[in-house]
Design a protein around this motif. Sequence first.
Motif, PDB file in Angstrom:
ATOM      1  N   GLU A   6       5.953   3.863   0.500  1.00 52.60           N
ATOM      2  CA  GLU A   6       5.543   2.538   0.058  1.00 52.60           C
ATOM      3  C   GLU A   6       4.498   1.946   1.009  1.00 52.60           C
ATOM      4  O   GLU A   6       4.467   2.262   2.202  1.00 52.60           O
ATOM      5  CB  GLU A   6       6.738   1.570   0.007  1.00 52.60           C
ATOM      6  CG  GLU A   6       7.883   2.004  -0.873  1.00 52.60           C
ATOM      7  CD  GLU A   6       8.963   2.732  -0.104  1.00 52.60           C
ATOM      8  OE1 GLU A   6      10.121   2.754  -0.561  1.00 52.60           O
ATOM      9  OE2 GLU A   6       8.662   3.289   0.980  1.00 52.60           O
ATOM     10  N   ARG A  19       0.522  -6.782  -3.756  1.00 52.16           N
ATOM     11  CA  ARG A  19       0.634  -5.606  -4.619  1.00 52.16           C
ATOM     12  C   ARG A  19       1.203  -4.466  -3.800  1.00 52.16           C
ATOM     13  O   ARG A  19       0.568  -4.012  -2.838  1.00 52.16           O
ATOM     14  CB  ARG A  19      -0.727  -5.204  -5.172  1.00 52.16           C
ATOM     15  CG  ARG A  19      -0.652  -4.110  -6.236  1.00 52.16           C
ATOM     16  CD  ARG A  19      -2.013  -3.533  -6.497  1.00 52.16           C
ATOM     17  NE  ARG A  19      -2.069  -2.767  -7.725  1.00 52.16           N
ATOM     18  CZ  ARG A  19      -3.014  -1.854  -7.999  1.00 52.16           C
ATOM     19  NH1 ARG A  19      -3.976  -1.626  -7.117  1.00 52.16           N
ATOM     20  NH2 ARG A  19      -3.006  -1.215  -9.144  1.00 52.16           N
ATOM     21  N   SER A  21       2.431  -0.586  -3.417  1.00 53.63           N
ATOM     22  CA  SER A  21       2.129   0.739  -3.950  1.00 53.63           C
ATOM     23  C   SER A  21       3.187   1.715  -3.452  1.00 53.63           C
ATOM     24  O   SER A  21       3.729   1.557  -2.359  1.00 53.63           O
ATOM     25  CB  SER A  21       0.751   1.214  -3.495  1.00 53.63           C
ATOM     26  OG  SER A  21      -0.266   0.366  -3.949  1.00 53.63           O
ATOM     27  N   ARG A  72       2.277   2.251 -13.455  1.00 59.85           N
ATOM     28  CA  ARG A  72       2.183   3.559 -12.807  1.00 59.85           C
ATOM     29  C   ARG A  72       0.911   4.257 -13.249  1.00 59.85           C
ATOM     30  O   ARG A  72       0.402   4.031 -14.361  1.00 59.85           O
ATOM     31  CB  ARG A  72       3.411   4.410 -13.109  1.00 59.85           C
ATOM     32  CG  ARG A  72       3.563   4.840 -14.542  1.00 59.85           C
ATOM     33  CD  ARG A  72       4.916   5.518 -14.763  1.00 59.85           C
ATOM     34  NE  ARG A  72       5.032   6.767 -14.005  1.00 59.85           N
ATOM     35  CZ  ARG A  72       6.188   7.362 -13.723  1.00 59.85           C
ATOM     36  NH1 ARG A  72       7.337   6.813 -14.131  1.00 59.85           N
ATOM     37  NH2 ARG A  72       6.208   8.502 -13.059  1.00 59.85           N
ATOM     38  N   THR A  78       1.239   7.503  -8.437  1.00 61.37           N
ATOM     39  CA  THR A  78       1.489   6.229  -7.776  1.00 61.37           C
ATOM     40  C   THR A  78       2.120   5.230  -8.747  1.00 61.37           C
ATOM     41  O   THR A  78       1.739   5.186  -9.924  1.00 61.37           O
ATOM     42  CB  THR A  78       0.183   5.637  -7.219  1.00 61.37           C
ATOM     43  OG1 THR A  78      -0.412   6.577  -6.322  1.00 61.37           O
ATOM     44  CG2 THR A  78       0.455   4.345  -6.459  1.00 61.37           C
ATOM     45  N   TYR A  80       3.127   1.009  -8.942  1.00 62.35           N
ATOM     46  CA  TYR A  80       2.735  -0.264  -8.346  1.00 62.35           C
ATOM     47  C   TYR A  80       3.724  -1.362  -8.722  1.00 62.35           C
ATOM     48  O   TYR A  80       4.385  -1.299  -9.755  1.00 62.35           O
ATOM     49  CB  TYR A  80       1.345  -0.673  -8.837  1.00 62.35           C
ATOM     50  CG  TYR A  80       0.278   0.347  -8.585  1.00 62.35           C
ATOM     51  CD1 TYR A  80      -0.114   1.242  -9.579  1.00 62.35           C
ATOM     52  CD2 TYR A  80      -0.358   0.420  -7.351  1.00 62.35           C
ATOM     53  CE1 TYR A  80      -1.101   2.185  -9.353  1.00 62.35           C
ATOM     54  CE2 TYR A  80      -1.345   1.365  -7.111  1.00 62.35           C
ATOM     55  CZ  TYR A  80      -1.708   2.249  -8.110  1.00 62.35           C
ATOM     56  OH  TYR A  80      -2.682   3.179  -7.881  1.00 62.35           O
ATOM     57  N   GLN A  82       3.015  -5.391  -8.842  1.00 59.42           N
ATOM     58  CA  GLN A  82       2.200  -6.578  -8.625  1.00 59.42           C
ATOM     59  C   GLN A  82       3.126  -7.782  -8.596  1.00 59.42           C
ATOM     60  O   GLN A  82       3.859  -8.026  -9.562  1.00 59.42           O
ATOM     61  CB  GLN A  82       1.165  -6.737  -9.744  1.00 59.42           C
ATOM     62  CG  GLN A  82       0.314  -7.983  -9.634  1.00 59.42           C
ATOM     63  CD  GLN A  82      -0.610  -7.960  -8.431  1.00 59.42           C
ATOM     64  OE1 GLN A  82      -1.243  -6.950  -8.154  1.00 59.42           O
ATOM     65  NE2 GLN A  82      -0.680  -9.083  -7.712  1.00 59.42           N
TER      66      GLN A  82
END
Length: 122
Positions: A6, A19, A21, A72, A78, A80, A82
């Motif tokens: 992460e 955000r 990731s 994704r 990855t 995400y 938000q």
Amino acid sequence: QVQLVESGGGLVQAGGSLRLSCAASGRTFSSYAMGWFRQAPGKEREFVSNINSSGGTAYYVDSVRGRFTISRDNAENTVYLQMNSLKPEDTAVYYCAASRLLARYWASYNYWGRGTQVTVSS
């Protein structure tokens, strides 16, 4: 085997955005549902959001629905998160996790990252 890392946490004022990731290793990322969980000091790990393997279905805990968005990118391995309109009660360590099931219970997830700290000041 899936390894998850992460990033994107930090300190933000209430009302701000971050955000997160989660980068995954391995060629099987697209076969896993992905989840975000969080744990505040002295509290149990809490489900935040999850998304199915294709990215077409997502769920949220009531407290973040309308403020957080999970997504994704299977080409980039990855996922995400938000986070908008952040509140002090969102302060926690946020973890991403991978599961064969689209589940809310943390024990259904087989692989976990080490977490990233999110701190929201009032």
